[in-house]
Design a protein around this motif. Structure first.
Motif, short mmCIF file in Angstrom:
data_model
loop_
_atom_site.label_atom_id
_atom_site.label_comp_id
_atom_site.label_asym_id
_atom_site.label_seq_id
_atom_site.Cartn_x
_atom_site.Cartn_y
_atom_site.Cartn_z
N GLN A 135 0.92 -1.21 -0.06
CA GLN A 135 -0.03 -0.19 0.11
C GLN A 135 0.79 1.09 0.02
OE1 GLN A 135 -2.38 -0.50 3.66
NE2 GLN A 135 -4.05 -1.85 2.43
N LEU A 136 1.74 1.20 0.79
CA LEU A 136 2.86 2.33 0.72
C LEU A 136 3.58 2.55 -0.50
CD1 LEU A 136 4.14 4.58 2.55
CD2 LEU A 136 6.02 3.02 3.36
N VAL A 137 3.93 1.41 -1.06
CA VAL A 137 4.61 1.71 -2.45
C VAL A 137 3.60 2.35 -3.50
CG1 VAL A 137 5.64 0.39 -4.39
CG2 VAL A 137 6.47 -0.16 -2.11
N ALA A 138 2.51 1.82 -3.54
CA ALA A 138 1.41 2.14 -4.42
C ALA A 138 1.14 3.53 -4.12
CB ALA A 138 0.15 1.43 -4.30
N PHE A 139 0.99 4.02 -2.85
CA PHE A 139 0.76 5.55 -2.44
C PHE A 139 1.84 6.43 -3.07
CE2 PHE A 139 1.57 8.87 0.36
CZ PHE A 139 0.41 9.66 0.44
N LEU A 140 3.24 5.95 -2.72
CA LEU A 140 4.37 6.85 -3.39
C LEU A 140 4.53 6.80 -4.68
CD1 LEU A 140 7.33 5.44 -0.83
CD2 LEU A 140 6.24 7.79 -0.79
N LYS A 141 4.05 5.74 -5.44
CA LYS A 141 4.05 5.58 -7.01
C LYS A 141 2.93 6.84 -7.22
CE LYS A 141 4.83 2.21 -10.37
NZ LYS A 141 6.03 2.63 -10.25
N GLU A 142 1.96 6.75 -6.66
CA GLU A 142 0.91 7.86 -7.13
C GLU A 142 1.28 9.26 -6.78
OE1 GLU A 142 -3.62 8.98 -5.69
OE2 GLU A 142 -3.00 6.75 -5.55
N VAL A 143 1.90 9.49 -5.80
CA VAL A 143 2.62 10.66 -5.48
C VAL A 143 3.58 11.33 -6.37
CG1 VAL A 143 3.78 12.06 -3.78
CG2 VAL A 143 2.01 10.68 -2.83
N PHE A 144 4.51 10.17 -6.96
CA PHE A 144 5.42 10.65 -7.61
C PHE A 144 4.90 10.88 -9.10
CE2 PHE A 144 8.44 7.93 -4.93
CZ PHE A 144 8.96 9.05 -4.38
N ASP A 145 3.98 10.22 -9.58
CA ASP A 145 3.10 10.28 -10.79
C ASP A 145 2.71 11.88 -10.84
OD1 ASP A 145 4.15 7.93 -11.88
OD2 ASP A 145 2.34 6.90 -11.38
#
Length: 172
Positions: free
Chosen positions: A8-18
């Motif tokens: 979940q944290l990786v998915a959240f960070l990926k969305e933030v970076f995008d």
């Protein structure tokens, strides 16, 4: 932290970076909880976000994003400041680093452009998007004001000339 929380944290960070226009990587060693809270509050107030993340998870989240070249910067106690505005995150980090030497700017990226610490500091000195909009509106309004002044000036000058001739005629 179990596996699902990490995913979940990786998915959240990926969305933030995008969604971000600028990512600034910092190292903080010795920051107290109140100092981190102050930094987060400053970031939120300026349209940015400050997140401490595990390096390994942040590197996984960077895969496939435009900021993938930032991976080597993630070593030691790092945190990420992001913003949609390409200047807000840099301003927040640089201003806080001036007040508190425990926060060190490692580097960052704006789109595909990788920035070193000096590049982030130079970016922070640029005016923000709102400041630029204000200057642009001022520049657009200035010519209209000048045109109005120029068109009214001849009429005012004629009125003064007629008034001077009128006062000469009365004196005679």
């Amino acid at each position: 932290m179990d596996r699902t929380q990490k995913e979940q944290l990786v998915a959240f960070l990926k969305e933030v970076f995008d969604d971000s226009g600028l990512v600034v990587v910092t190292q903080q060693s010795g920051l107290t909880v109140s100092e981190v809270s102050e930094l987060r509050s400053d970031a939120r107030g300026n349209g940015a976000s400050y997140k401490v993340a595990k390096n390994r998870l942040a590197k996984i989240a960077l895969d496939g994003t435009k900021f993938e070249a930032l991976k080597p910067l993630f070593s030691g106690p790092t945190a990420v400041t992001t913003s949609v505005d390409p200047i807000a995150a840099a301003k927040v980090c640089v201003e806080f680093a001036k007040k508190n030497e425990k926060l060190t700017i490692v580097g960052g990226a704006m789109g595909d452009t990788i920035l070193d610490a000096d590049g982030v500091k130079a970016l922070a000195n640029l005016p923000s998007l709102d400041e630029l909009r204000g200057k642009l509106v001022g520049l657009l309004q200035a010519p209209a004001t000048k045109v109005a002044g120029v068109t009214q000036a001849p009429a005012g000058q004629l009125a003064r000339v007629f008034g001077a001739y009128g006062s000469q005629g009365e004196a005679a």
